[in-house]
Design a protein around this motif. Structure first.
Motif, PDB file in Angstrom:
ATOM      1  N   PHE A  31      11.838  17.024   5.342  1.00  0.00           N
ATOM      2  CA  PHE A  31      11.855  16.337   6.642  1.00  0.00           C
ATOM      3  C   PHE A  31      12.461  14.937   6.573  1.00  0.00           C
ATOM      4  O   PHE A  31      12.740  14.330   7.613  1.00  0.00           O
ATOM      5  N   LYS A  32      12.597  14.436   5.330  1.00  0.00           N
ATOM      6  CA  LYS A  32      13.222  13.114   5.123  1.00  0.00           C
ATOM      7  C   LYS A  32      12.547  12.002   5.937  1.00  0.00           C
ATOM      8  O   LYS A  32      13.214  11.107   6.449  1.00  0.00           O
ATOM      9  N   ASN A  33      11.203  12.112   6.066  1.00  0.00           N
ATOM     10  CA  ASN A  33      10.494  11.039   6.761  1.00  0.00           C
ATOM     11  C   ASN A  33      10.449   9.792   5.878  1.00  0.00           C
ATOM     12  O   ASN A  33      10.358   9.893   4.650  1.00  0.00           O
ATOM     13  N   PRO A  34      10.548   8.610   6.495  1.00  0.00           N
ATOM     14  CA  PRO A  34      10.539   7.376   5.686  1.00  0.00           C
ATOM     15  C   PRO A  34       9.189   7.172   5.015  1.00  0.00           C
ATOM     16  O   PRO A  34       8.145   7.478   5.585  1.00  0.00           O
ATOM     17  N   VAL A  35       9.221   6.701   3.791  1.00  0.00           N
ATOM     18  CA  VAL A  35       7.976   6.400   3.069  1.00  0.00           C
ATOM     19  C   VAL A  35       8.086   4.972   2.530  1.00  0.00           C
ATOM     20  O   VAL A  35       9.175   4.472   2.288  1.00  0.00           O
ATOM     21  N   SER A  36       6.946   4.351   2.360  1.00  0.00           N
ATOM     22  CA  SER A  36       6.927   2.989   1.812  1.00  0.00           C
ATOM     23  C   SER A  36       6.219   3.001   0.464  1.00  0.00           C
ATOM     24  O   SER A  36       5.428   3.906   0.164  1.00  0.00           O
ATOM     25  N   ILE A  37       6.508   2.006  -0.337  1.00  0.00           N
ATOM     26  CA  ILE A  37       5.845   1.886  -1.643  1.00  0.00           C
ATOM     27  C   ILE A  37       4.339   1.716  -1.442  1.00  0.00           C
ATOM     28  O   ILE A  37       3.528   2.304  -2.158  1.00  0.00           O
ATOM     29  N   THR A  38       3.965   0.947  -0.403  1.00  0.00           N
ATOM     30  CA  THR A  38       2.540   0.738  -0.102  1.00  0.00           C
ATOM     31  C   THR A  38       1.863   2.061   0.231  1.00  0.00           C
ATOM     32  O   THR A  38       0.753   2.352  -0.248  1.00  0.00           O
ATOM     33  N   GLY A  39       2.528   2.876   1.044  1.00  0.00           N
ATOM     34  CA  GLY A  39       1.974   4.162   1.430  1.00  0.00           C
ATOM     35  C   GLY A  39       1.785   5.087   0.247  1.00  0.00           C
ATOM     36  O   GLY A  39       0.739   5.737   0.103  1.00  0.00           O
ATOM     37  N   MET A  40       2.770   5.145  -0.642  1.00  0.00           N
ATOM     38  CA  MET A  40       2.675   6.013  -1.817  1.00  0.00           C
ATOM     39  C   MET A  40       1.615   5.515  -2.797  1.00  0.00           C
ATOM     40  O   MET A  40       0.908   6.312  -3.425  1.00  0.00           O
ATOM     41  N   LEU A  41       1.497   4.182  -2.919  1.00  0.00           N
ATOM     42  CA  LEU A  41       0.441   3.627  -3.778  1.00  0.00           C
ATOM     43  C   LEU A  41      -0.938   3.974  -3.234  1.00  0.00           C
ATOM     44  O   LEU A  41      -1.856   4.314  -3.987  1.00  0.00           O
ATOM     45  N   GLY A  42      -1.078   3.891  -1.893  1.00  0.00           N
ATOM     46  CA  GLY A  42      -2.345   4.243  -1.258  1.00  0.00           C
ATOM     47  C   GLY A  42      -2.711   5.697  -1.488  1.00  0.00           C
ATOM     48  O   GLY A  42      -3.859   6.017  -1.833  1.00  0.00           O
ATOM     49  N   TYR A  43      -1.713   6.589  -1.325  1.00  0.00           N
ATOM     50  CA  TYR A  43      -1.963   8.011  -1.541  1.00  0.00           C
ATOM     51  C   TYR A  43      -2.324   8.279  -3.000  1.00  0.00           C
ATOM     52  O   TYR A  43      -3.249   9.049  -3.295  1.00  0.00           O
ATOM     53  N   SER A  44      -1.613   7.621  -3.931  1.00  0.00           N
ATOM     54  CA  SER A  44      -1.889   7.795  -5.366  1.00  0.00           C
ATOM     55  C   SER A  44      -3.312   7.344  -5.703  1.00  0.00           C
ATOM     56  O   SER A  44      -4.005   7.987  -6.498  1.00  0.00           O
ATOM     57  N   LEU A  45      -3.742   6.245  -5.087  1.00  0.00           N
ATOM     58  CA  LEU A  45      -5.100   5.744  -5.310  1.00  0.00           C
ATOM     59  C   LEU A  45      -6.132   6.746  -4.803  1.00  0.00           C
ATOM     60  O   LEU A  45      -7.159   6.993  -5.461  1.00  0.00           O
ATOM     61  N   THR A  46      -5.869   7.357  -3.637  1.00  0.00           N
ATOM     62  CA  THR A  46      -6.784   8.365  -3.089  1.00  0.00           C
ATOM     63  C   THR A  46      -6.892   9.568  -4.013  1.00  0.00           C
ATOM     64  O   THR A  46      -7.993  10.055  -4.305  1.00  0.00           O
TER      65      THR A  46
END
Length: 303
Positions: free
Chosen positions: A273-288
């Motif tokens: 889908f090529k939705n935009p992602v941010s480093i903050t968002g990926m860090l948050g998901y990784s933490l979860t």
């Protein structure tokens, strides 16, 4: 030979889980079929029919009959909550990218722990609750860093996640006696028709003209009908694959695979889908995800 069979089952489980998630997103968001209640109704109709065929004709699992009106009432309550969780999840996909949807869905252990304390007074060791801190903190961070954040979609996703946890806790409470326990396939066979009865009037009332619109879309574009039928069948095979993987692997393997599955779904959805992602968002998901892994380990040690 057995290991090849198990690998095939796991691959089917991943493919069906991720496939139905991505196809739901495609239909509800990219294709423009903005009727999540009707889509869930199609899923539940497929589950009703295919689960009966699988149990009664193909003998994939032994048939368990409902033994009392009280047991049927308990199953009905579970079916209604199950219905809410699926509808909420599908509605959220209209507004949120799959990656963020999966991040929020990973907080299921947090809600399960809350409902377990409130409804059963069952308390875990303090270390288990500490591991839930990164689970929640990760979603808060991911929410702040999500470029396509949508409040209503987020609330629907939270509601769906909470409903999924509530069903899990209630199932342990309501169907706890030996005479009332049902395996996952039998429970689905009874819950799905109840969900159909609840969803049909809701779809007609809340999604005006949806039946006519669906028929018109199917006439104009035969591929839409293929998407809808395949998506509905896939919704059943998610449950079948989950049942078979549970049967042929250990609980620990299932937990590890489940944690990895969410991450795989996130990566594939971003690529498609090529939705935009941010480093903050990926860090948050990784933490979860890290919190969920720690929670699983803490639960295992406390048993």
């Amino acid at each position: 030979m057995r290991s090849l069979f198990t690998i095939g089952l796991i691959a089917s489980w991943y493919a069906s889980n991720i496939g139905v998630l991505l196809l739901n997103k495609f239909l509800l968001s990219n294709y423009g079929f903005k009727y999540p209640i009707f889509l869930t109704l199609c899923h539940m109709m497929a589950c009703s029919l295919l689960s009966y065929i699988a149990i009664e004709w193909l003998k994939i699992a032994p048939m368990h009959r409902v033994k009392s009106r009280l047991q049927m009432m308990k199953i009905s309550a579970l079916g209604f909550i199950f219905c809410l969780s699926v509808v909420g999840g599908n509605i959220s996909l209209r507004y949120l990218p799959v990656s963020f949807n999966q991040a929020v869905g990973a907080t299921t252990p947090f809600f399960t722990a809350i409902f377990a304390v409130v409804m059963t007074s069952k308390r875990e060791g303090w270390i288990t609750y500490v591991t839930l801190v990164p689970v929640v903190a990760g979603v808060i961070i991911a929410s702040g860093g999500e470029p396509l954040f949508h409040l209503f979609g987020f609330m629907m996703c939270i509601g769906a996640t909470a409903a999924r946890a509530l069903k899990s806790v209630l199932q342990g409470l309501l169907l706890s006696s030996e005479g009332e326990k049902l395996n996952a396939m039998n429970l689905l066979m009874y819950m799905a028709p109840i969900a159909v009865l609840a969803l049909f009037p809701a779809a007609l009332y809340m999604e005006k003209g949806v039946v006519g619109i669906t028929i018109a879309l199917a006439r104009d574009d035969w591929k839409f009908l293929i998407y809808l039928l395949f998506n509905s069948a896939l919704a059943y095979f998610v449950n079948l694959a989950n049942f078979l993987v549970t049967k042929h692997t250990s609980p620990l393997t299932l937990q590890v695979l489940g944690n990895a599955k969410g991450a795989v779904a996130v990566v594939i959805s971003i690529l498609i889908f090529k939705n935009p992602v941010s480093i903050t968002g990926m860090l948050g998901y990784s933490l979860t995800v890290a919190g969920v892994i720690l929670y699983t380990e803490a639960k295992k040690r406390s048993m």
